[in-house]
Design an enzyme around this catalytic site. Structure first.
Site, PDB file in Angstrom:
ATOM      1  N   HIS A  91     -18.888 -67.604  36.135  1.00  0.00           N
ATOM      2  CA  HIS A  91     -18.658 -66.264  36.696  1.00  0.00           C
ATOM      3  C   HIS A  91     -19.336 -66.114  38.054  1.00  0.00           C
ATOM      4  CE1 HIS A  91     -17.862 -61.837  35.496  1.00  0.00           C
ATOM      5  NE2 HIS A  91     -18.039 -61.883  36.793  1.00  0.00           N
ATOM      6  N   ASP A 117     -23.030 -64.452  37.570  1.00  0.00           N
ATOM      7  CA  ASP A 117     -22.384 -63.236  38.085  1.00  0.00           C
ATOM      8  C   ASP A 117     -22.805 -63.012  39.544  1.00  0.00           C
ATOM      9  OD1 ASP A 117     -20.855 -61.011  38.364  1.00  0.00           O
ATOM     10  OD2 ASP A 117     -22.044 -59.732  37.051  1.00  0.00           O
ATOM     11  N   GLY A 131     -24.236 -55.430  42.067  1.00  0.00           N
ATOM     12  CA  GLY A 131     -24.273 -56.888  42.059  1.00  0.00           C
ATOM     13  C   GLY A 131     -25.460 -57.482  42.779  1.00  0.00           C
TER      14      GLY A 131
END
Lengths: 423, 308
Positions: free
Chosen positions: A60, A305, A324
């Site tokens: 990811h 991520d 993020g």
């Protein structure tokens, strides 16, 4: 012909160090430490007191190219990955244009072939334009190597659309990558409901929204016979649900982002936008439940991520700033510093959740250290340290909460694709 | 008091600073009774009000406070249509920085935005309310008002009623009250009161329970009718019936000598009935007056980095 010798290599999970001789990217000899002659070897690396791990695979990451090159590029993302011990990654489709058809996937693959120093596998969109309305062309993307279909961070609101897409692809052998969420419950939320959200006056994203969503997508995948990969699990409740369904649902897998194992809502402090994530950082009890979930195999993979954001965007207030954090550069040092060193996780589990499981999911060859195998490994020095400065980071974006920190352990060398990268 | 540039929230104030700010509001208030209400403390300094949310009361209160300290006051008019993106806030900060103003009084609908402005400007930033986060000058004026009627605030009980979830006033004022030794409890619809485990503040389910706790002050919050997404309660009528100061409740309040406070502006017939507005222990107008004194005290004590 280039030959590389790794001396005194202690492979994670094994007890005796060995010497590994690599020629043209292939392991040609594996023998007791000290038994391979160095005289005819081009490059010698002594791995004494270090640990050898198979190259990690990150399921990811947002690489942002094409379209958002101000945040990240394929070249910088892949350099950052390698720097963090990662030799393969799966790219989310939320580029601009999005990866929702075969032509886009081909273009993306071509960019990667030119620019990437790690293996990059694209995901394909679940819906056209990631808009949540029409099915994307799954089969033609599959022909270009796509294994996982996902709309990135978005969970489709239309359950009927998802149900039909799952029914349609059930014969194609693809995996749906979905995050458990009920969008109407979390649309305006900014962080985990908690003492911090109350103090900062930020609206909370209830854990039950993720859990209801997780159960919903699992039930849909069971109903349609489709394989499902649950993305970025963040609550203890979700781990419970996965544990309950794990045995009865053969196509069910899941991942957790590394930051959800180590950070909580308290890290947000006084509006630190680097800790704004999706899903939000939760409680210590969730950290523990997620680590336990990885350790007992309920959660299959740990992912970065990796979400690059420009400095300007993160300088805005907490509502306007994008969510993020970047995670590739620091991936393995953070795992060591926060999980392996404090004995919360073994190297065997790290290898499983960061290399063998993600590779198995994508149908890639497992990494082996036996003679005849492709050399794909990381030499990690637990006694070294990683000073995370601007220069340390290969990623184009610097939105990592570790900037300025010193992490225990250091990625020394990565051997991938016939080359030895030393850091 | 050590030099402090900004006032963004209550949490960052030391006990000594709280004491100083409240103490010097009293002499400021005394000024209001004089024929000349002005002192030259901030002569030559420029104060700019930057309000991204409509407000008449708080803005005027700050303006009056600044003028009574002889500062020059400018209103920076933000047209809401041009402020859809965060970028323009940054551009505005640059503009203000170039104007060399000394004090910026900011109100914004985003929690934490004044922190961003404060980080990027040399001027003193005073948070005049940000999202659901903080409203520190309101907290100061509330506690100052309570201190006027109860010089020893320790052990005094304040019941805060209404929309706690979206209220920066509730957060800031309850935090300051607790630091001054008062006990605070919440009362409101379940959809508008965050869990006690997050707030650390006990919560009652109805007025009877709350009255049994023997509060000294009933602090009513303004009901925001203009929430656009899913409603938090069925109707103003039902709200008034359960959480409003009705005439029946006013009888009990006056019988037990409780005070009523409200940050304004009041929704008559929702939070409070007409009769209660004229109740002798209703402190709403005193709060307005004290607001000017407390804001003068804040302006007087902050030290912009523009001076040296």
């Amino acid at each position: 012909m280039s030959s590389i010798l790794i001396q005194n290599a202690l492979i994670a999970g094994e007890t005796t160090p060995v010497d590994l001789l690599i020629e043209d990217g292939i392991i040609v000899r594996k023998a007791l430490a000290g038994s391979i002659d160095t005289s005819s070897v081009d490059q010698v690396t002594d791995a004494n007191d270090k640990i050898i791990l198979p190259g990690l695979f990150d399921l990811h990451a947002h690489v942002c190219q094409p379209g958002y090159e101000a945040r990240e590029r394929i070249a910088t993302a892949s350099a950052a990955a390698l720097h963090g011990g990662i030799t393969g990654l799966m790219a989310m489709p939320d580029t601009n244009p999005v990866l929702d058809n075969a032509a886009q996937i081909s273009t993306f693959n071509e960019l990667c072939r030119h620019d990437s120093i790690v293996e990059i596998i694209p995901t394909g969109c679940l819906t056209k334009g990631c808009m949540g309305e029409e099915q994307a062309s799954y089969d033609s993307m599959r022909a270009k190597g796509v294994r996982i279909i996902t709309d990135g961070d978005k969970t489709p609101e239309n359950m009927l659309l998802l149900y039909r897409a799952m029914q349609y692809t059930s014969s194609l052998g693809m995996i749906f990558g979905l995050r458990g969420d009920v969008p109407s419950l979390t649309a305006k939320s900014l962080m985990h409901p908690s003492t911090t959200s109350y103090q900062l006056g930020l609206s909370g994203s209830p854990a039950c929204a993720e859990e209801i969503g997780t159960e919903t997508i699992i039930r849909l995948s069971q109903e349609t016979g489709n394989a499902l990969h649950v993305q970025t699990v963040s609550t203890g409740g979700s781990v419970e649900i996965l544990r309950r369904f794990k045995n009865e649902s053969s196509g069910l897998s899941s991942e957790v982002a590394l930051h959800h194992l180590i950070f909580t809502h308290e890290n947000v402090g006084q509006y630190d936008t680097n800790f704004k994530t999706l899903p939000p950082l939760r409680d210590t009890s969730d950290n523990e439940a997620l680590i336990a979930g990885v350790n007992d195999g309920t959660i299959d993979c740990i992912v970065s991520d990796h979400t690059p954001c420009t400095p300007f965007s993160k300088k805005q207030d907490f509502l306007d700033a994008p969510h993020g954090m970047t995670g590739l550069d620091t991936f393995l040092p953070v795992i060591y510093h926060y999980l392996v060193k404090p004995a919360k996780m073994t190297w065997e589990t790290v290898v499983k959740s960061c290399s063998s499981n993600p590779r198995r999911l994508l149908g890639l060859q497992p990494i082996s250290f036996e003679v005849g195998s492709v050399a794909n490994f990381v030499v990690f020095d637990p006694n070294g340290e990683s000073k995370v400065s601007n220069d340390f980071l290969r990623s184009r974006s610097k939105n990592t909460p570790f900037l300025g920190a010193t992490l225990d352990g250091k990625v020394d060398v990565v051997c991938f694709s016939g080359q030895l990268h030393s850091f | 008091m050590n030099p402090r540039k900004d006032l963004l929230n209550i949490a960052s104030l030391t006990d000594e600073e709280i004491h100083t700010l409240l103490e010097s509001a009293a002499p400021m208030k005394e000024l209001f009774t004089k024929s000349v209400k002005k002192v030259p403390a901030l002569k030559g300094k420029s104060v700019l009000t930057l309000f991204y949310e409509p407000s008449t009361r708080t803005r005027s209160s700050f303006e009056v406070a600044a003028e009574r300290l002889s500062a020059d006051v400018t209103n920076f008019t933000v047209s809401t249509s041009s402020v859809v993106k965060g970028e323009s806030v940054h551009d505005t900060i640059d503009t203000l920085q170039a104007m060399k103003v000394d004090y910026i009084i900011v109100r914004h609908y985003h929690s934490g935005l004044p922190d961003v402005i404060a980080r990027h400007t040399k001027a003193s930033v005073i948070n005049a309310g940000d999202g659901a986060h903080a409203h520190p000058t309101q907290a100061l004026l509330d506690s100052f008002t309570i201190k006027e009627v109860y010089p020893d605030t320790r052990g005094k009980r304040v019941l805060i009623v209404g929309d706690i979830l979206h209220s920066r006033v509730a957060r800031s004022t309850s935090m300051l009250m607790k630091r001054l030794g008062m006990e605070v409890a919440y009362l409101g619809p379940g959809s508008l009161v965050p869990k006690t485990q997050y707030t650390g503040i006990p919560c009652f389910s109805d007025f009877n329970e709350a009255f049994a706790w023997k509060p000294d002050v009933i602090y009513l919050l303004r009901v925001q009718k203009e929430r656009q997404d899913a409603p938090f309660f069925p109707s103003s009528r039902e709200y008034h019936k359960i959480y409003g100061v009705t005439e029946e409740r006013l009888e009990r309040i006056s019988g037990e000598g409780m005070y009523i406070m409200h940050p304004g502006p009041v929704n008559r017939g929702v939070e409070i009935c007409d009769l209660a507005m004229d109740y002798e222990r209703c402190l709403i107008n005193t709060q307005v007056e004290n607001g000017i004194a407390c804001r003068m005290s804040v302006l007087y004590h902050l030290t912009p980095k523009t001076q040296h």
